[in-house]
Design a protein around this motif. Sequence first.
Motif, PDB file in Angstrom:
ATOM      1  N   PRO A  34       0.808  -1.225   0.000  1.00 32.75           N
ATOM      2  CA  PRO A  34       0.000   0.000   0.000  1.00 32.75           C
ATOM      3  C   PRO A  34       0.840   1.274   0.000  1.00 32.75           C
ATOM      4  CG  PRO A  34      -0.042  -1.026   2.161  1.00 32.75           C
ATOM      5  CD  PRO A  34       0.670  -1.976   1.245  1.00 32.75           C
ATOM      6  N   LEU A  35       2.083   1.169   0.437  1.00 34.57           N
ATOM      7  CA  LEU A  35       2.999   2.309   0.396  1.00 34.57           C
ATOM      8  C   LEU A  35       3.940   2.134  -0.780  1.00 34.57           C
ATOM      9  CD1 LEU A  35       3.877   2.427   4.197  1.00 34.57           C
ATOM     10  CD2 LEU A  35       2.114   3.734   2.985  1.00 34.57           C
ATOM     11  N   LYS A  36       4.406   3.221  -1.328  1.00 34.98           N
ATOM     12  CA  LYS A  36       5.328   3.152  -2.458  1.00 34.98           C
ATOM     13  C   LYS A  36       6.655   2.543  -2.008  1.00 34.98           C
ATOM     14  CE  LYS A  36       3.328   6.990  -4.978  1.00 34.98           C
ATOM     15  NZ  LYS A  36       3.518   8.300  -5.578  1.00 34.98           N
ATOM     16  N   VAL A  37       7.039   1.439  -2.664  1.00 36.79           N
ATOM     17  CA  VAL A  37       8.320   0.784  -2.381  1.00 36.79           C
ATOM     18  C   VAL A  37       9.167   0.814  -3.642  1.00 36.79           C
ATOM     19  CG1 VAL A  37       7.437  -0.696  -0.545  1.00 36.79           C
ATOM     20  CG2 VAL A  37       7.388  -1.513  -2.884  1.00 36.79           C
ATOM     21  N   ASN A  38      10.453   0.951  -3.451  1.00 34.99           N
ATOM     22  CA  ASN A  38      11.362   1.084  -4.578  1.00 34.99           C
ATOM     23  C   ASN A  38      11.793  -0.252  -5.166  1.00 34.99           C
ATOM     24  OD1 ASN A  38      12.291   3.154  -6.101  1.00 34.99           O
ATOM     25  ND2 ASN A  38      13.979   3.713  -4.761  1.00 34.99           N
ATOM     26  N   ASN A  39      11.756  -1.306  -4.376  1.00 41.28           N
ATOM     27  CA  ASN A  39      12.367  -2.563  -4.758  1.00 41.28           C
ATOM     28  C   ASN A  39      11.328  -3.581  -5.210  1.00 41.28           C
ATOM     29  OD1 ASN A  39      13.714  -5.041  -4.781  1.00 41.28           O
ATOM     30  ND2 ASN A  39      15.135  -4.367  -3.205  1.00 41.28           N
ATOM     31  N   TYR A  40      11.360  -3.969  -6.480  1.00 38.45           N
ATOM     32  CA  TYR A  40      10.400  -4.964  -6.954  1.00 38.45           C
ATOM     33  C   TYR A  40      10.679  -6.349  -6.378  1.00 38.45           C
ATOM     34  CZ  TYR A  40      13.734  -6.405 -10.642  1.00 38.45           C
ATOM     35  OH  TYR A  40      14.815  -6.858 -11.326  1.00 38.45           O
ATOM     36  N   TYR A  41      11.903  -6.600  -5.955  1.00 38.30           N
ATOM     37  CA  TYR A  41      12.250  -7.904  -5.381  1.00 38.30           C
ATOM     38  C   TYR A  41      11.410  -8.182  -4.135  1.00 38.30           C
ATOM     39  CZ  TYR A  41      14.979 -11.630  -3.244  1.00 38.30           C
ATOM     40  OH  TYR A  41      15.363 -12.822  -2.671  1.00 38.30           O
ATOM     41  N   ASP A  42      11.427  -7.266  -3.174  1.00 36.79           N
ATOM     42  CA  ASP A  42      10.674  -7.455  -1.934  1.00 36.79           C
ATOM     43  C   ASP A  42       9.169  -7.505  -2.190  1.00 36.79           C
ATOM     44  OD1 ASP A  42      13.006  -7.491  -0.388  1.00 36.79           O
ATOM     45  OD2 ASP A  42      12.971  -5.314  -0.125  1.00 36.79           O
ATOM     46  N   ALA A  43       8.686  -6.658  -3.065  1.00 37.29           N
ATOM     47  CA  ALA A  43       7.259  -6.636  -3.377  1.00 37.29           C
ATOM     48  C   ALA A  43       6.827  -7.945  -4.029  1.00 37.29           C
ATOM     49  CB  ALA A  43       6.941  -5.446  -4.283  1.00 37.29           C
ATOM     50  N   THR A  44       7.636  -8.461  -4.940  1.00 40.67           N
ATOM     51  CA  THR A  44       7.324  -9.726  -5.601  1.00 40.67           C
ATOM     52  C   THR A  44       7.277 -10.866  -4.593  1.00 40.67           C
ATOM     53  OG1 THR A  44       8.384  -8.969  -7.641  1.00 40.67           O
ATOM     54  CG2 THR A  44       8.056 -11.345  -7.400  1.00 40.67           C
ATOM     55  N   LEU A  45       8.224 -10.900  -3.675  1.00 43.73           N
ATOM     56  CA  LEU A  45       8.228 -11.953  -2.658  1.00 43.73           C
ATOM     57  C   LEU A  45       6.974 -11.900  -1.792  1.00 43.73           C
ATOM     58  CD1 LEU A  45      11.931 -12.209  -1.450  1.00 43.73           C
ATOM     59  CD2 LEU A  45      10.660 -13.755  -2.951  1.00 43.73           C
ATOM     60  N   LYS A  46       6.508 -10.707  -1.462  1.00 45.82           N
ATOM     61  CA  LYS A  46       5.279 -10.584  -0.671  1.00 45.82           C
ATOM     62  C   LYS A  46       4.103 -11.236  -1.402  1.00 45.82           C
ATOM     63  CE  LYS A  46       6.278  -6.447   1.987  1.00 45.82           C
ATOM     64  NZ  LYS A  46       5.814  -5.114   2.356  1.00 45.82           N
ATOM     65  N   VAL A  47       3.965 -10.943  -2.690  1.00 42.59           N
ATOM     66  CA  VAL A  47       2.858 -11.498  -3.460  1.00 42.59           C
ATOM     67  C   VAL A  47       3.023 -13.015  -3.604  1.00 42.59           C
ATOM     68  CG1 VAL A  47       1.699 -11.508  -5.710  1.00 42.59           C
ATOM     69  CG2 VAL A  47       2.424  -9.335  -4.687  1.00 42.59           C
ATOM     70  N   ALA A  48       4.198 -13.461  -4.014  1.00 42.03           N
ATOM     71  CA  ALA A  48       4.432 -14.895  -4.243  1.00 42.03           C
ATOM     72  C   ALA A  48       4.306 -15.710  -2.958  1.00 42.03           C
ATOM     73  CB  ALA A  48       5.802 -15.097  -4.872  1.00 42.03           C
ATOM     74  N   GLU A  49       4.814 -15.206  -1.864  1.00 42.41           N
ATOM     75  CA  GLU A  49       4.728 -15.943  -0.602  1.00 42.41           C
ATOM     76  C   GLU A  49       3.285 -16.034  -0.119  1.00 42.41           C
ATOM     77  OE1 GLU A  49       7.677 -13.917   1.757  1.00 42.41           O
ATOM     78  OE2 GLU A  49       9.298 -15.152   0.924  1.00 42.41           O
ATOM     79  N   HIS A  50       2.487 -15.021  -0.409  1.00 40.76           N
ATOM     80  CA  HIS A  50       1.064 -15.111  -0.080  1.00 40.76           C
ATOM     81  C   HIS A  50       0.420 -16.248  -0.882  1.00 40.76           C
ATOM     82  CE1 HIS A  50      -3.031 -13.824   0.983  1.00 40.76           C
ATOM     83  NE2 HIS A  50      -3.292 -14.302  -0.224  1.00 40.76           N
ATOM     84  N   ILE A  51       0.737 -16.345  -2.160  1.00 38.56           N
ATOM     85  CA  ILE A  51       0.170 -17.394  -3.012  1.00 38.56           C
ATOM     86  C   ILE A  51       0.636 -18.770  -2.539  1.00 38.56           C
ATOM     87  CG2 ILE A  51       0.031 -18.301  -5.379  1.00 38.56           C
ATOM     88  CD1 ILE A  51      -1.453 -15.607  -4.858  1.00 38.56           C
ATOM     89  N   GLN A  52       1.892 -18.880  -2.135  1.00 40.61           N
ATOM     90  CA  GLN A  52       2.376 -20.161  -1.611  1.00 40.61           C
ATOM     91  C   GLN A  52       1.553 -20.603  -0.395  1.00 40.61           C
ATOM     92  OE1 GLN A  52       6.557 -19.001  -1.106  1.00 40.61           O
ATOM     93  NE2 GLN A  52       7.100 -20.769  -2.367  1.00 40.61           N
ATOM     94  N   ALA A  53       1.211 -19.675   0.471  1.00 37.12           N
ATOM     95  CA  ALA A  53       0.478 -19.981   1.700  1.00 37.12           C
ATOM     96  C   ALA A  53      -1.028 -20.097   1.477  1.00 37.12           C
ATOM     97  CB  ALA A  53       0.766 -18.911   2.753  1.00 37.12           C
ATOM     98  N   ASN A  54      -1.534 -19.484   0.425  1.00 44.28           N
ATOM     99  CA  ASN A  54      -2.975 -19.452   0.138  1.00 44.28           C
ATOM    100  C   ASN A  54      -3.189 -19.864  -1.311  1.00 44.28           C
ATOM    101  OD1 ASN A  54      -4.036 -17.892   2.699  1.00 44.28           O
ATOM    102  ND2 ASN A  54      -2.201 -16.829   1.985  1.00 44.28           N
ATOM    103  N   LYS A  55      -3.108 -21.145  -1.559  1.00 45.86           N
ATOM    104  CA  LYS A  55      -3.068 -21.685  -2.919  1.00 45.86           C
ATOM    105  C   LYS A  55      -4.290 -21.363  -3.771  1.00 45.86           C
ATOM    106  CE  LYS A  55       0.065 -25.436  -1.643  1.00 45.86           C
ATOM    107  NZ  LYS A  55       0.960 -24.519  -1.074  1.00 45.86           N
ATOM    108  N   GLN A  56      -5.406 -21.037  -3.158  1.00 45.99           N
ATOM    109  CA  GLN A  56      -6.617 -20.728  -3.917  1.00 45.99           C
ATOM    110  C   GLN A  56      -6.603 -19.297  -4.448  1.00 45.99           C
ATOM    111  OE1 GLN A  56      -6.411 -20.981  -0.627  1.00 45.99           O
ATOM    112  NE2 GLN A  56      -7.388 -19.161   0.211  1.00 45.99           N
ATOM    113  N   ASP A  57      -5.706 -18.454  -3.946  1.00 44.72           N
ATOM    114  CA  ASP A  57      -5.652 -17.056  -4.363  1.00 44.72           C
ATOM    115  C   ASP A  57      -4.811 -16.889  -5.628  1.00 44.72           C
ATOM    116  OD1 ASP A  57      -7.187 -16.503  -2.149  1.00 44.72           O
ATOM    117  OD2 ASP A  57      -5.528 -15.720  -0.955  1.00 44.72           O
ATOM    118  N   LYS A  58      -4.950 -15.729  -6.256  1.00 41.60           N
ATOM    119  CA  LYS A  58      -4.156 -15.373  -7.433  1.00 41.60           C
ATOM    120  C   LYS A  58      -3.382 -14.098  -7.125  1.00 41.60           C
ATOM    121  CE  LYS A  58      -7.421 -17.318 -10.734  1.00 41.60           C
ATOM    122  NZ  LYS A  58      -8.369 -17.011 -11.825  1.00 41.60           N
TER     123      LYS A  58
END
Length: 142
Positions: A34-58
Amino acid sequence: MKIVIGSDLKGFKLKELIEMHLVQLGYEVEDLTPLKVNNYYDATLKVAEHIQANKQDKGIMIDEYGVGPFMIANKLKGIICANLFDEHSARMTRAHNNTNMITIGSGIVGDRLAEKIVETFAAANYEGGRHQIRVDMLNKMC
């Protein structure tokens, strides 16, 4: 199903637009950056790790070109990610590859096309059947 979304600084404006569009379509959307972050690496990990933990989500990740987050996400077990530029690919990668995460480049894809891509991805279903062999092979790689 929930759609989680994230971006770096270059994708922030498009992320906000896409989030609003998906909510208007009736999807439950969670913004992991929700806040502007400069690093796509950290942001990508947040999204991907959520999907790993919640397999029904996209998941949807937006930066300037989509390629960096695409490469990061596909290194994680259980993530099948596509970098998308058109609606047809959004439908087919979901239907044939069981893609659970996409990336979009805000410097490449315009606002209206991005809305159509995420709308198509969110609505598409995995066909299974003959495609499952390939999906199993992809999942064995991590």
